[in-house]
Design a protein around this motif. Structure first.
Motif, PDB file in Angstrom:
ATOM      1  N   SER A 136       0.814  -1.216   0.000  1.00  0.00           N
ATOM      2  CA  SER A 136       0.000   0.000   0.000  1.00  0.00           C
ATOM      3  C   SER A 136       0.845   1.264   0.000  1.00  0.00           C
ATOM      4  CB  SER A 136      -0.929   0.018   1.212  1.00  0.00           C
ATOM      5  OG  SER A 136      -0.205   0.309   2.390  1.00  0.00           O
ATOM      6  N   LEU A 137       0.247   2.326  -0.546  1.00  0.00           N
ATOM      7  CA  LEU A 137       0.797   3.671  -0.476  1.00  0.00           C
ATOM      8  C   LEU A 137      -0.332   4.639  -0.139  1.00  0.00           C
ATOM      9  CD1 LEU A 137       3.158   3.883  -3.600  1.00  0.00           C
ATOM     10  CD2 LEU A 137       3.853   3.749  -1.193  1.00  0.00           C
ATOM     11  N   GLN A 138      -0.007   5.672   0.607  1.00  0.00           N
ATOM     12  CA  GLN A 138      -0.971   6.724   0.881  1.00  0.00           C
ATOM     13  C   GLN A 138      -0.897   7.754  -0.241  1.00  0.00           C
ATOM     14  OE1 GLN A 138      -3.239   6.903   3.325  1.00  0.00           O
ATOM     15  NE2 GLN A 138      -2.566   4.910   4.138  1.00  0.00           N
ATOM     16  N   GLN A 139      -2.001   7.886  -0.965  1.00  0.00           N
ATOM     17  CA  GLN A 139      -2.036   8.806  -2.097  1.00  0.00           C
ATOM     18  C   GLN A 139      -3.326   9.613  -2.055  1.00  0.00           C
ATOM     19  OE1 GLN A 139      -1.509   6.067  -5.417  1.00  0.00           O
ATOM     20  NE2 GLN A 139       0.713   6.339  -5.369  1.00  0.00           N
ATOM     21  N   GLY A 140      -3.183  10.919  -1.954  1.00  0.00           N
ATOM     22  CA  GLY A 140      -4.359  11.790  -1.905  1.00  0.00           C
ATOM     23  C   GLY A 140      -5.267  11.515  -0.735  1.00  0.00           C
ATOM     24  N   GLY A 141      -4.687  11.099   0.373  1.00  0.00           N
ATOM     25  CA  GLY A 141      -5.483  10.814   1.560  1.00  0.00           C
ATOM     26  C   GLY A 141      -6.121   9.438   1.542  1.00  0.00           C
ATOM     27  N   ASN A 142      -5.852   8.637   0.518  1.00  0.00           N
ATOM     28  CA  ASN A 142      -6.421   7.296   0.411  1.00  0.00           C
ATOM     29  C   ASN A 142      -5.324   6.244   0.417  1.00  0.00           C
ATOM     30  OD1 ASN A 142      -9.159   8.251   0.061  1.00  0.00           O
ATOM     31  ND2 ASN A 142      -8.606   8.774  -2.048  1.00  0.00           N
ATOM     32  N   GLU A 143      -5.673   5.059   0.895  1.00  0.00           N
ATOM     33  CA  GLU A 143      -4.754   3.926   0.857  1.00  0.00           C
ATOM     34  C   GLU A 143      -4.970   3.175  -0.451  1.00  0.00           C
ATOM     35  OE1 GLU A 143      -3.340   0.971   4.291  1.00  0.00           O
ATOM     36  OE2 GLU A 143      -5.339   0.463   3.540  1.00  0.00           O
ATOM     37  N   VAL A 144      -3.935   3.121  -1.277  1.00  0.00           N
ATOM     38  CA  VAL A 144      -4.021   2.481  -2.590  1.00  0.00           C
ATOM     39  C   VAL A 144      -3.088   1.274  -2.599  1.00  0.00           C
ATOM     40  CG1 VAL A 144      -3.798   2.787  -5.078  1.00  0.00           C
ATOM     41  CG2 VAL A 144      -4.498   4.722  -3.628  1.00  0.00           C
ATOM     42  N   TRP A 145      -3.596   0.130  -3.089  1.00  0.00           N
ATOM     43  CA  TRP A 145      -2.825  -1.106  -3.091  1.00  0.00           C
ATOM     44  C   TRP A 145      -2.342  -1.429  -4.500  1.00  0.00           C
ATOM     45  CZ3 TRP A 145      -1.570  -3.888   1.279  1.00  0.00           C
ATOM     46  CH2 TRP A 145      -2.202  -3.486   2.461  1.00  0.00           C
ATOM     47  N   TYR A 146      -1.077  -1.884  -4.588  1.00  0.00           N
ATOM     48  CA  TYR A 146      -0.449  -2.188  -5.872  1.00  0.00           C
ATOM     49  C   TYR A 146       0.125  -3.607  -5.852  1.00  0.00           C
ATOM     50  CZ  TYR A 146      -0.598   2.851  -6.781  1.00  0.00           C
ATOM     51  OH  TYR A 146      -1.010   4.150  -6.968  1.00  0.00           O
ATOM     52  N   ASP A 147       0.028  -4.297  -6.984  1.00  0.00           N
ATOM     53  CA  ASP A 147       0.681  -5.595  -7.128  1.00  0.00           C
ATOM     54  C   ASP A 147       2.187  -5.406  -7.029  1.00  0.00           C
ATOM     55  OD1 ASP A 147      -1.823  -6.669  -7.529  1.00  0.00           O
ATOM     56  OD2 ASP A 147      -1.596  -6.904  -9.701  1.00  0.00           O
ATOM     57  N   LEU A 148       2.840  -6.238  -6.227  1.00  0.00           N
ATOM     58  CA  LEU A 148       4.258  -6.050  -5.951  1.00  0.00           C
ATOM     59  C   LEU A 148       5.188  -6.838  -6.871  1.00  0.00           C
ATOM     60  CD1 LEU A 148       4.103  -6.098  -2.041  1.00  0.00           C
ATOM     61  CD2 LEU A 148       4.513  -4.119  -3.515  1.00  0.00           C
ATOM     62  N   ARG A 149       4.790  -8.002  -7.314  1.00  0.00           N
ATOM     63  CA  ARG A 149       5.711  -8.815  -8.113  1.00  0.00           C
ATOM     64  C   ARG A 149       6.174  -8.096  -9.377  1.00  0.00           C
ATOM     65  NH1 ARG A 149       5.523 -12.489 -12.317  1.00  0.00           N
ATOM     66  NH2 ARG A 149       7.047 -14.198 -12.241  1.00  0.00           N
ATOM     67  N   PRO A 150       5.297  -7.392 -10.137  1.00  0.00           N
ATOM     68  CA  PRO A 150       5.774  -6.704 -11.347  1.00  0.00           C
ATOM     69  C   PRO A 150       6.765  -5.583 -11.065  1.00  0.00           C
ATOM     70  CG  PRO A 150       3.370  -6.934 -11.358  1.00  0.00           C
ATOM     71  CD  PRO A 150       3.837  -7.278  -9.996  1.00  0.00           C
ATOM     72  N   LEU A 151       6.866  -5.158  -9.790  1.00  0.00           N
ATOM     73  CA  LEU A 151       7.759  -4.051  -9.446  1.00  0.00           C
ATOM     74  C   LEU A 151       9.153  -4.527  -9.046  1.00  0.00           C
ATOM     75  CD1 LEU A 151       5.247  -1.854  -7.410  1.00  0.00           C
ATOM     76  CD2 LEU A 151       5.873  -1.662  -9.836  1.00  0.00           C
ATOM     77  N   HIS A 152       9.351  -5.836  -8.879  1.00  0.00           N
ATOM     78  CA  HIS A 152      10.676  -6.386  -8.567  1.00  0.00           C
ATOM     79  C   HIS A 152      11.318  -5.628  -7.397  1.00  0.00           C
ATOM     80  CE1 HIS A 152      10.810  -8.657 -12.462  1.00  0.00           C
ATOM     81  NE2 HIS A 152      10.005  -7.656 -12.829  1.00  0.00           N
ATOM     82  N   THR A 153      10.613  -5.544  -6.291  1.00  0.00           N
ATOM     83  CA  THR A 153      11.033  -4.676  -5.183  1.00  0.00           C
ATOM     84  C   THR A 153      12.400  -5.037  -4.600  1.00  0.00           C
ATOM     85  OG1 THR A 153       9.792  -6.051  -3.625  1.00  0.00           O
ATOM     86  CG2 THR A 153       8.672  -4.117  -4.536  1.00  0.00           C
ATOM     87  N   GLU A 154      12.823  -6.297  -4.761  1.00  0.00           N
ATOM     88  CA  GLU A 154      14.161  -6.689  -4.290  1.00  0.00           C
ATOM     89  C   GLU A 154      15.069  -7.092  -5.451  1.00  0.00           C
ATOM     90  OE1 GLU A 154      13.932  -9.565  -1.144  1.00  0.00           O
ATOM     91  OE2 GLU A 154      13.035  -8.138   0.259  1.00  0.00           O
ATOM     92  N   GLY A 155      14.704  -6.645  -6.632  1.00  0.00           N
ATOM     93  CA  GLY A 155      15.534  -6.913  -7.798  1.00  0.00           C
ATOM     94  C   GLY A 155      15.478  -8.350  -8.287  1.00  0.00           C
TER      95      GLY A 155
END
Length: 288
Positions: A136-155
């Motif tokens: 999740s990220l806080q965006q515009g006062g709202n909690e928005v959820w994003y799929d993590l695998r496509p972002l390769h968060t740990e490379g």
């Protein structure tokens, strides 16, 4: 052979790198945080070739999740996880085949007479499950959820030794329960089933923070900016300098896991009172 179908429901809980209790993060119950528990639902078919043995095929839908913000700070090792400030959620879709063993049937005078009986059992099997971790990220006062695998968060897939993980994997369910026969055709059970996993990425957290410049090298500008922000939230409002590339993000030596504590309702299809009534009224035995 006795067969039955039924339904299960109960809490599903995650065990992994995120969230947990005070002190150093550990495996299984010691690090279980009840606030992270979510619901699960399932349906099953079961066959009993003998009173002491059953084979169950079950499909389960559930949810898991955790947040470092749920940790209560006491100034110990838990502070490093609290300051990490990561979270995740995922739907779990699971199919398993399990064997149930009822050892006390060997001590019963008449195992066929089940009404009113209480039988403990152990179980083990093999399954497959699908997951999709989101952060999740806080965006515009709202909690928005994003799929993590496509972002390769740990490379994963970029950094040597960090392979991309599959969202559909095998697991090994194991556990124990106790079964009570309300009648010959209806029974209820309470059971704990732990799933051994072969991945440390159920929560998309496993190793260390990467150089954020890698995101720009491998992702689109929009995705790179999103990946950089969601992969490292350690400096958000916690008066800390935040973690940097190379710092510990997770513990790769311990795979993740999840478990359910379930209520199970079974309804016999064959082999119970209903079948004997049918045989006696439609196919009476010939006596000489």
């Amino acid at each position: 052979m006795t067969t039955e179908f039924g339904f299960t429901t109960g809490p599903m809980a995650y065990l992994g790198d995120l969230g947990g209790h005070v002190g150093k993060g550990t495996t299984f119950i010691k690090d279980y945080n009840m606030k992270e528990t979510k619901a699960s639902y399932g349906a099953f078919f079961e066959a009993f070739p003998a009173q002491w043995l059953g084979f169950r095929f079950q499909a389960t839908y559930g949810n898991v999740g955790a947040c470092d913000c749920a940790i209560t700070e006491h100034g110990g090792d838990e502070d490093t996880r609290f300051n990490r400030n990561l979270d995740f959620q995922s739907i779990i879709l699971e199919g398993v085949a399990m064997a149930e063993i009822y050892p006390t049937t060997f001590l019963e005078d008449d195992p066929e007479d089940v009404q009113g009986r209480l039988r403990p059992y152990g179980l083990i099997g093999l399954g497959v499950f699908h997951f999709n971790p989101q952060g999740s990220l806080q965006q515009g006062g709202n909690e928005v959820w994003y799929d993590l695998r496509p972002l390769h968060t740990e490379g994963e897939g970029w950094v040597p030794g960090r392979k991309e993980y599959s969202l559909t994997q095998a697991n090994i369910p194991m556990g124990a329960g106790i079964r009570y026969f309300l009648s010959e055709d209806i029974n209820i059970s309470f059971e704990l089933i732990y799933r051994k996993l072969f991945t440390d990425y159920l929560d998309d957290v496993s190793t260390s923070y990467i150089n954020p410049a890698l995101f720009a090298q491998h992702l689109s500008p929009t995705q790179a900016a999103l990946a950089e922000e969601i992969s490292n939230k350690s400096a958000e409002g916690y008066n800390t300098p935040g973690y940097v590339a190379g710092d510990k993000r997770g513990t790769p030596s311990n795979n993740d896991a999840y478990f359910t504590f379930g209520f199970k309702l079974g309804i016999r299809l064959t082999g119970g009172q209903r079948e004997r009534w049918y045989n006696s009224t439609h196919c009476p035995l010939l006596r000489f």
